[in-house]
Design a protein around this motif. Structure first.
Motif, mmCIF file in Angstrom:
data_model
loop_
_atom_site.group_PDB
_atom_site.id
_atom_site.type_symbol
_atom_site.label_atom_id
_atom_site.label_comp_id
_atom_site.label_asym_id
_atom_site.label_seq_id
_atom_site.Cartn_x
_atom_site.Cartn_y
_atom_site.Cartn_z
ATOM 1 N N ASP A 251 -19.387 2.662 -18.865
ATOM 2 C CA ASP A 251 -18.910 1.301 -18.641
ATOM 3 C C ASP A 251 -18.171 0.843 -19.898
ATOM 4 O OD1 ASP A 251 -18.498 -1.378 -18.220
ATOM 5 O OD2 ASP A 251 -20.594 -1.880 -17.822
ATOM 6 N N HIS A 252 -16.847 0.850 -19.851
ATOM 7 C CA HIS A 252 -16.045 0.577 -21.038
ATOM 8 C C HIS A 252 -16.000 -0.891 -21.413
ATOM 9 C CE1 HIS A 252 -14.634 4.682 -21.497
ATOM 10 N NE2 HIS A 252 -14.587 4.736 -20.167
ATOM 11 N N LEU A 253 -16.472 -1.760 -20.557
ATOM 12 C CA LEU A 253 -16.554 -3.178 -20.902
ATOM 13 C C LEU A 253 -17.950 -3.554 -21.381
ATOM 14 C CD1 LEU A 253 -14.492 -4.901 -18.055
ATOM 15 C CD2 LEU A 253 -13.708 -3.997 -20.251
ATOM 16 N N GLY A 254 -18.953 -3.210 -20.627
ATOM 17 C CA GLY A 254 -20.308 -3.655 -20.930
ATOM 18 C C GLY A 254 -21.161 -2.651 -21.660
ATOM 19 N N HIS A 386 -7.038 -4.197 -31.223
ATOM 20 C CA HIS A 386 -6.552 -5.096 -30.167
ATOM 21 C C HIS A 386 -7.361 -4.912 -28.886
ATOM 22 C CE1 HIS A 386 -4.005 -7.708 -27.942
ATOM 23 N NE2 HIS A 386 -3.413 -6.757 -27.228
ATOM 24 N N LEU A 387 -7.724 -3.657 -28.583
ATOM 25 C CA LEU A 387 -8.504 -3.405 -27.374
ATOM 26 C C LEU A 387 -9.860 -4.095 -27.448
ATOM 27 C CD1 LEU A 387 -8.510 -1.931 -24.652
ATOM 28 C CD2 LEU A 387 -9.610 0.006 -25.789
ATOM 29 N N ALA A 388 -10.422 -4.201 -28.651
ATOM 30 C CA ALA A 388 -11.727 -4.855 -28.784
ATOM 31 C C ALA A 388 -11.650 -6.305 -28.309
ATOM 32 C CB ALA A 388 -12.204 -4.786 -30.228
ATOM 33 N N THR A 389 -10.559 -7.007 -28.641
ATOM 34 C CA THR A 389 -10.432 -8.394 -28.185
ATOM 35 C C THR A 389 -10.165 -8.457 -26.685
ATOM 36 O OG1 THR A 389 -8.050 -8.473 -28.655
ATOM 37 C CG2 THR A 389 -9.535 -9.039 -30.453
ATOM 38 N N ARG A 391 -11.118 -6.243 -24.495
ATOM 39 C CA ARG A 391 -12.387 -5.871 -23.846
ATOM 40 C C ARG A 391 -13.313 -7.079 -23.746
ATOM 41 N NH1 ARG A 391 -17.295 -4.147 -26.482
ATOM 42 N NH2 ARG A 391 -18.671 -3.039 -25.035
ATOM 43 N N ALA A 392 -13.415 -7.853 -24.830
ATOM 44 C CA ALA A 392 -14.300 -9.022 -24.813
ATOM 45 C C ALA A 392 -13.856 -10.028 -23.750
ATOM 46 C CB ALA A 392 -14.320 -9.675 -26.195
ATOM 47 N N ARG A 393 -12.551 -10.200 -23.585
ATOM 48 C CA ARG A 393 -12.052 -11.145 -22.576
ATOM 49 C C ARG A 393 -12.322 -10.632 -21.161
ATOM 50 N NH1 ARG A 393 -6.012 -11.768 -24.210
ATOM 51 N NH2 ARG A 393 -5.959 -13.200 -22.415
ATOM 52 N N LEU A 394 -12.134 -9.335 -20.944
ATOM 53 C CA LEU A 394 -12.426 -8.783 -19.620
ATOM 54 C C LEU A 394 -13.921 -8.840 -19.318
ATOM 55 C CD1 LEU A 394 -10.065 -5.659 -19.500
ATOM 56 C CD2 LEU A 394 -9.879 -7.746 -18.129
ATOM 57 N N LEU A 395 -14.741 -8.586 -20.331
ATOM 58 C CA LEU A 395 -16.190 -8.663 -20.127
ATOM 59 C C LEU A 395 -16.598 -10.092 -19.773
ATOM 60 C CD1 LEU A 395 -18.955 -7.259 -20.222
ATOM 61 C CD2 LEU A 395 -19.044 -7.807 -22.666
ATOM 62 N N ALA A 396 -16.000 -11.067 -20.433
ATOM 63 C CA ALA A 396 -16.309 -12.468 -20.116
ATOM 64 C C ALA A 396 -15.895 -12.800 -18.689
ATOM 65 C CB ALA A 396 -15.607 -13.385 -21.111
ATOM 66 N N ALA A 397 -14.729 -12.286 -18.262
ATOM 67 C CA ALA A 397 -14.295 -12.527 -16.883
ATOM 68 C C ALA A 397 -15.228 -11.844 -15.896
ATOM 69 C CB ALA A 397 -12.861 -12.034 -16.698
ATOM 70 N N ARG A 398 -15.653 -10.636 -16.224
ATOM 71 C CA ARG A 398 -16.548 -9.908 -15.314
ATOM 72 C C ARG A 398 -17.905 -10.594 -15.205
ATOM 73 N NH1 ARG A 398 -18.305 -3.699 -16.409
ATOM 74 N NH2 ARG A 398 -20.014 -4.741 -17.502
ATOM 75 N N SER A 399 -18.321 -11.244 -16.256
ATOM 76 C CA SER A 399 -19.644 -11.889 -16.237
ATOM 77 C C SER A 399 -19.712 -13.025 -15.222
ATOM 78 C CB SER A 399 -19.993 -12.415 -17.635
ATOM 79 O OG SER A 399 -19.151 -13.511 -17.978
ATOM 80 N N GLN A 400 -18.556 -13.477 -14.722
ATOM 81 C CA GLN A 400 -18.543 -14.516 -13.700
ATOM 82 C C GLN A 400 -18.785 -13.952 -12.301
ATOM 83 O OE1 GLN A 400 -18.369 -17.719 -14.852
ATOM 84 N NE2 GLN A 400 -18.407 -16.599 -16.803
ATOM 85 N N ARG A 401 -18.734 -12.636 -12.161
ATOM 86 C CA ARG A 401 -18.970 -12.019 -10.859
ATOM 87 C C ARG A 401 -20.465 -12.010 -10.538
ATOM 88 N NH1 ARG A 401 -15.118 -6.548 -11.430
ATOM 89 N NH2 ARG A 401 -13.122 -7.658 -11.629
#
Length: 669
Positions: A251-254, A386-389, A391-401
């Protein structure tokens, strides 16, 4: 469809059993009440075994156990027993062997039909509600088995006797041939070479699809590599660790690994996440990083730990068992992304970068135009930053699912594995948070899963400890506490680990080690359970704990018992190294050591020496404070830090610098 009236499973603490508490099936938990009722009514027993995160268990539940017509068939003709394989691995192991004797591969849900005396006469896995692909649907199967029981019960019971004979014959065959194995043969080296030769030359890993991480096999390869340096083993191991870390199984985000990949490329996982997988892979990547410090490997084990802390951690420090593959009725829905979803979360420019970095293109690798994220390209340092930032934004978006369901059982053995992983990460990096997390988990086990007689319970949930522990619970926790002692040198961890080792011999030894304690609930056959599966076998982990206890205490009973088990199973390990990889690792530990390093002067004075050993991968060593072990009697450093390297209770003169200690241990300075 389900009934509003709860059945008996509503009183159980297992989350998996509670998932079935409103089925119209008249379920019993495993126990004497169910089999007494089967005898009273002369009915066969329908046994269904699964676990909380099992996708096909959910499918069969929805299709069959929630169907009123199928439930009526089950209730009229059978006594129905539901088992959580995580609570009762002894029952699961026993009847998985039955289905294997039928020439099937086993798995979950496991469906077995028994006599009222627990004897099996038919077994399968998932059954659909209708006939398909030459297999009978579940209703037709139930009609046929009920008719056979009512009209040909003698034939059915004869089939049972054949299965019982097969179980006994299997154990006899397993223990046969040990005397013919040459003791000088380097079985661990042969096995590691065999694993390397059978590693997928392109994608890494053992076998084809579906592809599993197989942590025990790769741990053995790493141990052998440390002392042999063989390029074949190194290349195979590095390829596997790199490709798993880059694939969709991770899981590359979480952070965290899924159970397995459905393809040979590690691209699309079966999305359930298990504590035991991530515990073992944290340790494997941390150990590999100590031997060869690749930045991607450290990123993986640090992110796995962060995942476990964030999503699998009880507030008091224990770790939950798993997360489901499904959410909103769909497997993988929580994890996959379409390009449009990524653009909505990031905007156009960062979405283009993220799609490039994570391999999301025109060809989706999952359903409905969505993809499992991967890492198909290598980025430079600026790209990684840059990917680290991103990734954090995508993880935050995914946390709304809507999140997948979580199995909130705290299992003693799996927590023992996680303690081992955290301690490996702490020793590799020196990050105190990893050691603190291991301490919190150990304290949780001591508060909530320690029995009044000093033993271990198997499972805990919502204030209730359930089921006396099995061999793997005792052994995994013992080795976790040995690791925690070697990380913090608190005497209580060493004492508790040694207590558990002695309890293993007291409760599980009967001319060899068994999976169940001597006073456990009786089964039709007492299981050995010697094979590694998704986690190491309890036997192999107990052998490792016995060797570690012997290195500390010098007590002959520990070494004699470990040696006896290895001798009994050495021929089987030669025939099937994959099934006995962790037993071979325990043998590797004993045969190449163990080297005991005793620190004098106290942990603070000896800190540079301790750190020198912690940071390097030396799998056959044992660490202790001199004042805590018999071999350290009389050692006095005069208040300055010193280290003694010992073998077989005999110690070399002290060394006082990390360089001298590394030289004594034949490690790079």
């Amino acid at each position: 469809m389900s009934t509003a009236v709860p059945n008996r499973l509503a009183q159980e603490s297992s989350p998996y059993l509670q998932q079935h508490a409103h089925n119209p099936v008249d379920w019993y938990p495993w126990g004497p009440q169910a089999f007494a009722q089967a005898r009273a009514l002369n009915r066969p027993v329908h046994l269904s075994i699964g676990y909380f995160a099992c996708h096909w268990c959910h499918v069969m539940a929805h299709e069959c156990f929630e169907d009123p017509a199928i439930a009526a068939q089950l209730n009229e003709g059978f006594i129905n027993v539901k088992v959580d394989r995580q609570e009762r691995p002894d029952v699961d192991d026993l009847y998985q062997r039955v289905i294997q004797m039928m020439g099937q591969s086993g798995g979950w849900p496991l469906t077995v039909f028994l006599t009222p005396e627990q004897e099996p006469f038919f077994a399968g896995t998932y059954f659909a509600p209708q006939d398909s692909h030459g297999r009978p649907g579940f209703p037709r199967l139930l009609r046929g088995l009920r008719m056979a029981w009512e009209s040909r019960q003698d034939e059915v019971r004869e089939n049972c006797r054949q299965f019982l004979h097969g179980l006994a014959a299997h154990d006899a065959q397993l223990l046969a041939g040990a005397d013919g194995v040459q003791r000088e043969t380097d079985v661990a080296l042969e096995a590691a070479r065999g694993f390397a030769r059978n590693t997928d030359p392109q994608h890494g890993g053992l076998g084809a699809a579906p592809k599993f991480p197989n942590a025990s096999s790769h741990d053995l390869m790493l141990r052998v590599l440390q002392r042999s340096g063989e390029p074949l083993i190194r290349e195979a191991l590095e390829r596997t660790l790199d490709r798993m870390a880059a694939g969709g199984i991770y899981d590359h985000l979480g952070g965290g690994f899924a159970r397995y990949s459905v393809d040979e490329r590690w691209e699309v996982p079966h999305f359930e996440k298990m504590l035991y997988d991530n515990a073992q892979l944290v340790k494997l990547y941390a150990d590999a990083w100590r031997l060869a410090p690749r930045p991607a490997w450290r990123r993986v084990f640090e992110e796995c730990i962060a995942y476990v802390h964030r999503d699998l951690c009880h507030a008091d420090g224990g770790f939950f068992a798993s997360e489901d593959a499904d959410s909103e009725g769909e497997e993988g829905r929580f994890y996959v992304w379409s390009p449009e979803q990524i653009r909505a979360a990031l905007g156009q420019d960062d979405a283009l970068f993220a799609c490039h970095a994570y391999g999301v293109g025109r060809r989706a690798n999952f359903t409905q135009g969505r993809s499992v994220l991967q890492r198909p390209v290598t980025l430079d340092a600026a790209g990684e930053a840059h990917l680290a930032t991103v990734r954090a934004r995508l993880l935050a978006a995914r946390s709304q699912r809507v999140r997948p369901g979580r199995d909130e059982n705290v299992l003693a053995g799996w927590n023992g594995l996680m303690i081992q992983g955290l301690c490996a990460a702490y020793q590799a990096t020196g990050e105190p948070g990893h050691r603190d997390a291991a301490r919190a988990a150990a304290d949780f086990l001591d508060r909530h899963l320690r029995s009044a007689d000093g033993g271990v319970y198997r499972a805990w949930r919502d204030g209730r400890a359930a089921v006396p522990g099995f061999l793997d619970d005792y052994a995994f926790v013992a080795n976790g506490l040995f690791d925690l002692y070697e990380s913090s040198f608190e005497r209580r961890d060493l004492d508790r680990a040694l207590q558990l080792v002695d309890l293993i011999l007291e409760r599980f030894w009967d001319d060899g080690l068994y999976f169940t304690a001597r006073d456990s609930d009786p089964l039709i056959h007492r299981p050995l359970a010697p094979f590694d599966s998704a986690w190491p076998s309890g036997i192999s982990e107990a052998v490792l704990a016995l060797w570690r206890a012997h290195a500390i205490t010098g007590a002959p009973r520990h070494a004699d018992s470990a040696r006896r088990v290895q001798q009994n199973l050495v021929a089987a390990a030669r025939r099937n190294a994959f099934g006995f990889a962790h037993l071979l690792a325990a043998g590797e530990f004993a045969d190449r050591g163990p080297t005991v390093v005793l620190f004098a002067g106290g942990p603070e004075a000896a800190a540079p020496l301790i750190e020198a050993v912690h940071r390097r991968y030396l799998p056959n060593r044992v660490l202790a404070l001199a004042e805590h072990v018999p071999a350290g009697a009389g050692i006095d450093s005069g208040g300055t830090g010193a280290a003694h390297v010992c073998r077989e209770q005999t110690c070399l003169p002290p060394v006082n610098s990390p360089a001298q200690l590394c030289a004594a241990l034949q490690l790079p300075a």
